[in-house]
Design a protein around this motif. Structure first.
Motif, PDB file in Angstrom:
ATOM      1  N   ASP A   1       0.813  -1.229   0.000  1.00  0.00           N
ATOM      2  CA  ASP A   1       0.000   0.000   0.000  1.00  0.00           C
ATOM      3  C   ASP A   1       0.843   1.274   0.000  1.00  0.00           C
ATOM      4  O   ASP A   1       0.325   2.369  -0.107  1.00  0.00           O
ATOM      5  CB  ASP A   1      -1.023   0.017   1.140  1.00  0.00           C
ATOM      6  CG  ASP A   1      -0.434   0.089   2.543  1.00  0.00           C
ATOM      7  OD1 ASP A   1       0.770   0.351   2.703  1.00  0.00           O
ATOM      8  OD2 ASP A   1      -1.202  -0.125   3.501  1.00  0.00           O
ATOM      9  N   GLN A   2       2.134   1.161   0.128  1.00  0.00           N
ATOM     10  CA  GLN A   2       3.108   2.249   0.053  1.00  0.00           C
ATOM     11  C   GLN A   2       3.071   3.220   1.225  1.00  0.00           C
ATOM     12  O   GLN A   2       3.758   4.234   1.193  1.00  0.00           O
ATOM     13  CB  GLN A   2       2.994   3.005  -1.285  1.00  0.00           C
ATOM     14  CG  GLN A   2       3.264   2.127  -2.471  1.00  0.00           C
ATOM     15  CD  GLN A   2       3.248   2.876  -3.777  1.00  0.00           C
ATOM     16  OE1 GLN A   2       3.122   4.090  -3.823  1.00  0.00           O
ATOM     17  NE2 GLN A   2       3.370   2.142  -4.869  1.00  0.00           N
ATOM     18  N   PHE A   3       2.230   2.933   2.237  1.00  0.00           N
ATOM     19  CA  PHE A   3       2.307   3.756   3.435  1.00  0.00           C
ATOM     20  C   PHE A   3       3.588   3.376   4.145  1.00  0.00           C
ATOM     21  O   PHE A   3       3.912   2.200   4.257  1.00  0.00           O
ATOM     22  CB  PHE A   3       1.107   3.522   4.355  1.00  0.00           C
ATOM     23  CG  PHE A   3       1.147   4.362   5.596  1.00  0.00           C
ATOM     24  CD1 PHE A   3       0.793   5.691   5.553  1.00  0.00           C
ATOM     25  CD2 PHE A   3       1.576   3.831   6.800  1.00  0.00           C
ATOM     26  CE1 PHE A   3       0.851   6.476   6.684  1.00  0.00           C
ATOM     27  CE2 PHE A   3       1.637   4.599   7.940  1.00  0.00           C
ATOM     28  CZ  PHE A   3       1.267   5.938   7.888  1.00  0.00           C
ATOM     29  N   GLY A   4       4.353   4.367   4.610  1.00  0.00           N
ATOM     30  CA  GLY A   4       5.624   4.035   5.223  1.00  0.00           C
ATOM     31  C   GLY A   4       6.008   4.965   6.351  1.00  0.00           C
ATOM     32  O   GLY A   4       5.396   6.003   6.570  1.00  0.00           O
ATOM     33  N   TRP A   5       7.022   4.566   7.029  1.00  0.00           N
ATOM     34  CA  TRP A   5       7.579   5.298   8.153  1.00  0.00           C
ATOM     35  C   TRP A   5       8.889   5.905   7.688  1.00  0.00           C
ATOM     36  O   TRP A   5       9.772   5.186   7.228  1.00  0.00           O
ATOM     37  CB  TRP A   5       7.826   4.317   9.296  1.00  0.00           C
ATOM     38  CG  TRP A   5       8.196   4.940  10.594  1.00  0.00           C
ATOM     39  CD1 TRP A   5       9.415   5.455  10.933  1.00  0.00           C
ATOM     40  CD2 TRP A   5       7.362   5.105  11.727  1.00  0.00           C
ATOM     41  NE1 TRP A   5       9.387   5.930  12.212  1.00  0.00           N
ATOM     42  CE2 TRP A   5       8.129   5.723  12.727  1.00  0.00           C
ATOM     43  CE3 TRP A   5       6.043   4.776  11.996  1.00  0.00           C
ATOM     44  CZ2 TRP A   5       7.619   6.023  13.979  1.00  0.00           C
ATOM     45  CZ3 TRP A   5       5.542   5.077  13.228  1.00  0.00           C
ATOM     46  CH2 TRP A   5       6.316   5.700  14.212  1.00  0.00           C
ATOM     47  N   VAL A   6       9.028   7.194   7.785  1.00  0.00           N
ATOM     48  CA  VAL A   6      10.272   7.848   7.403  1.00  0.00           C
ATOM     49  C   VAL A   6      10.992   8.245   8.680  1.00  0.00           C
ATOM     50  O   VAL A   6      10.492   9.072   9.443  1.00  0.00           O
ATOM     51  CB  VAL A   6      10.016   9.088   6.513  1.00  0.00           C
ATOM     52  CG1 VAL A   6      11.310   9.772   6.168  1.00  0.00           C
ATOM     53  CG2 VAL A   6       9.247   8.681   5.266  1.00  0.00           C
ATOM     54  N   SER A   7      12.142   7.655   8.905  1.00  0.00           N
ATOM     55  CA  SER A   7      12.907   7.944  10.114  1.00  0.00           C
ATOM     56  C   SER A   7      13.781   9.173   9.923  1.00  0.00           C
ATOM     57  O   SER A   7      14.056   9.601   8.803  1.00  0.00           O
ATOM     58  CB  SER A   7      13.803   6.747  10.465  1.00  0.00           C
ATOM     59  OG  SER A   7      13.016   5.634  10.813  1.00  0.00           O
TER      60      SER A   7
END
Length: 133
Positions: free
Chosen positions: A109-115
């Motif tokens: 779904d391409q939802f992601g966490w950007v650190s």
């Protein structure tokens, strides 16, 4: 000077239309207008508490109960690969009104966490950073 209503207060008072899936005297849950995936719901107190720490215990507990109930309903309806819960405070809370996001997740779904740029930290650095908590 009169304080303007938050978006959530406007939904509660029906000044703004929303797809409401739960409502009580103290809590309302409705579809996010810009969803990560279909089934993305915001669960909010009906009063404009600014952050997690401001919530009265009874309101917090009802929000958690609603989240648990909606979790089951979302899983049954959308059969996701996972679920995410996100809650932001301070300047990260764009609504200036406490809200808990709950939404189904699907592989790809391409939802992601950007650190941040901190990178992986050693146990010693983490231990030192949390000393005194």
């Amino acid at each position: 000077m009169v304080k303007s209503k938050t978006i959530v207060e406007q939904i509660v008072s029906r000044d703004i239309e929303a797809v409401i899936v739960y409502e009580s005297e103290h809590v309302i849950a409705f579809a996010d207008h810009d969803p990560i995936n279909f089934g993305h719901i915001l669960i909010c107190p009906t009063q404009p508490y600014g952050s997690f720490i401001d919530l009265p215990v009874a309101v917090h507990d009802e929000i958690q109960h609603v989240a648990r109930d909606l979790y089951h309903k979302i899983v049954n309806k959308f059969n996701p690969d996972g679920m995410s819960f996100i809650q932001n405070n301070g300047t990260c809370n764009e609504l200036s009104h406490y809200h808990l996001h709950i939404f189904p997740r699907f592989d790809g779904d391409q939802f992601g966490w950007v650190s941040s740029e901190l990178g992986i930290q050693s146990i010693d650095v983490l231990r030192e950073s949390l000393a005194g908590l």
